[in-house]
Design a protein around this motif. Structure first.
Motif, PDB file in Angstrom:
ATOM      1  N   LEU A  26       0.890  -1.217  -0.157  1.00 34.16           N
ATOM      2  CA  LEU A  26      -0.001   0.054  -0.245  1.00 34.16           C
ATOM      3  C   LEU A  26       0.988   1.430  -0.076  1.00 34.16           C
ATOM      4  N   VAL A  27       0.191   2.182  -0.553  1.00 34.44           N
ATOM      5  CA  VAL A  27       0.964   3.678  -0.310  1.00 34.44           C
ATOM      6  C   VAL A  27       0.064   4.511   0.781  1.00 34.44           C
ATOM      7  N   GLY A  39      -3.720   3.427  -1.271  1.00 34.08           N
ATOM      8  CA  GLY A  39      -3.746   2.944  -2.566  1.00 34.08           C
ATOM      9  C   GLY A  39      -3.070   1.696  -2.691  1.00 34.08           C
ATOM     10  N   LEU A  40      -3.635   0.655  -3.458  1.00 34.35           N
ATOM     11  CA  LEU A  40      -3.230  -0.693  -3.244  1.00 34.35           C
ATOM     12  C   LEU A  40      -2.431  -0.891  -4.543  1.00 34.35           C
ATOM     13  N   ALA A  65       8.058  -2.016  -4.415  1.00 37.08           N
ATOM     14  CA  ALA A  65       8.944  -1.365  -5.405  1.00 37.08           C
ATOM     15  C   ALA A  65       7.824  -0.431  -6.103  1.00 37.08           C
ATOM     16  N   SER A  66       6.730  -0.861  -6.195  1.00 30.41           N
ATOM     17  CA  SER A  66       5.523   0.093  -6.773  1.00 30.41           C
ATOM     18  C   SER A  66       5.040   0.903  -5.696  1.00 30.41           C
ATOM     19  N   ALA A  67       5.121   0.471  -4.352  1.00 32.56           N
ATOM     20  CA  ALA A  67       4.729   1.396  -3.367  1.00 32.56           C
ATOM     21  C   ALA A  67       5.539   2.386  -3.315  1.00 32.56           C
ATOM     22  N   ALA A  91       3.741   7.348   2.867  1.00 32.91           N
ATOM     23  CA  ALA A  91       4.173   6.256   3.413  1.00 32.91           C
ATOM     24  C   ALA A  91       4.105   4.975   2.635  1.00 32.91           C
ATOM     25  N   PRO A  92       5.256   4.234   1.950  1.00 35.78           N
ATOM     26  CA  PRO A  92       4.957   3.070   1.305  1.00 35.78           C
ATOM     27  C   PRO A  92       4.884   1.992   2.484  1.00 35.78           C
TER      28      PRO A  92
END
Length: 291
Positions: free
Chosen positions: A168-169, A255-256, A261-263, A280-281
């Protein structure tokens, strides 16, 4: 033991359906809850009495007396287990206040866990009256880190089906949304519960399922904190984000994404042009993760 430390992981509501209200005013919920690797830290060392110190980036304004759930949890455990020893407790506060991510409840649950080990007494189960008296979210936080389906007023807990690897972000616009005020502004209190959570979903399947669910507190929360809409719009604009939502009564949004790495990439993108937001990721924890 001379020193013990544990993490109080943030609790994220990926769904939050308000399905009714009891005669005593407490609301009935149906919620998918996950815990993440962002959180506060609790450290205990010997002391002749119970005392609390608060450090960290969100220490300002946090009480160190019985106005803090950490102290109330410590006293509840000592009374329930007939402990006559003290402890010096340090709460290292990294989660924003009144943010819908269970900060105070997570701190209380972590205190119950670490002090039980420190004092060498049996831990309190989530359905113990002393735990329930600390707040509706404390039993769920005491069950961390496993994902949960949370019902009733928060005391009815069952393991969620296995979730896919994901991250998540988390974004909070730094605007308080006090839970009592959000519930007070809620217009409909008798809503349908969650749809059944399928087994064996991949992250795209989880996103599709989440996009069919709700957080019934979003509408009243966005009235109190209109910045929530800006956060959700920013998250939706990011290609890696597959689903978005509000956690609890807000104002933290999630956000899912598929992986850490994407977070991290999404978090950096949000931070550009959004000075003042907490971003925060966060990795989603699995059952058995060490806190």
């Amino acid at each position: 033991m001379s020193r013990l430390t544990t993490t109080a992981p943030a609790k994220i509501n990926l769904t939050l359906h308000v399905t009714g209200r009891r005669d005593d005013g407490y609301h009935l919920l149906d919620s998918l809850v996950v815990f993440v690797d962002q959180g506060d830290r609790i450290t205990v060392t010997p002391s002749p009495e119970l005392r609390l110190t608060v450090t960290g980036p969100f220490a300002a304004g946090v009480p160190v007396d019985d106005g803090n759930l950490v102290m109330r949890a410590a006293r509840a455990l000592a009374k329930a287990r007939d402990v006559d020893r003290g402890a010096a407790i340090v709460l290292d506060k990294h989660l924003p206040h009144a943010a819908g991510i269970g900060g105070g409840s997570a701190d209380a649950a972590a205190t119950l866990r670490v002090l039980a080990a420190f004092w060498n007494v049996a831990p309190l189960p989530g359905d113990h009256p002393a735990v329930l008296a600390l707040g509706a979210d404390v039993p769920a936080c005491l069950a961390a880190p496993a994902p949960l389906r949370m019902g009733g007023v928060g005391e009815l807990l069952q393991p969620a089906p296995a979730l896919p690897d994901c991250a998540l972000v988390l974004v909070n616009p730094r605007h308080d949304t006090p839970t009592p005020a959000v519930f007070k502004a809620l217009e409909c209190r008798d809503n349908p519960g969650m749809k059944a959570l399928p087994d064996g979903m991949d992250v795209d399947g989880l996103a599709a399922w989440l996009n069919q669910q709700r957080n019934d507190l979003l509408a009243p929360a966005r009235v109190i904190a209109p910045q929530i809409d800006a956060v959700l719009d920013r998250l939706r604009s990011l290609p890696a984000v597959k689903a978005v939502g509000l956690s609890g009564s807000g104002a933290t949004c999630w956000g899912l994404v598929a992986d850490m790495a994407s977070a991290r990439q999404a978090a950096r993108a949000v931070q550009i042009g959004s000075s003042g937001w907490w971003v925060a990721p966060a990795g989603v924890l699995r059952a058995g993760a060490v806190l």
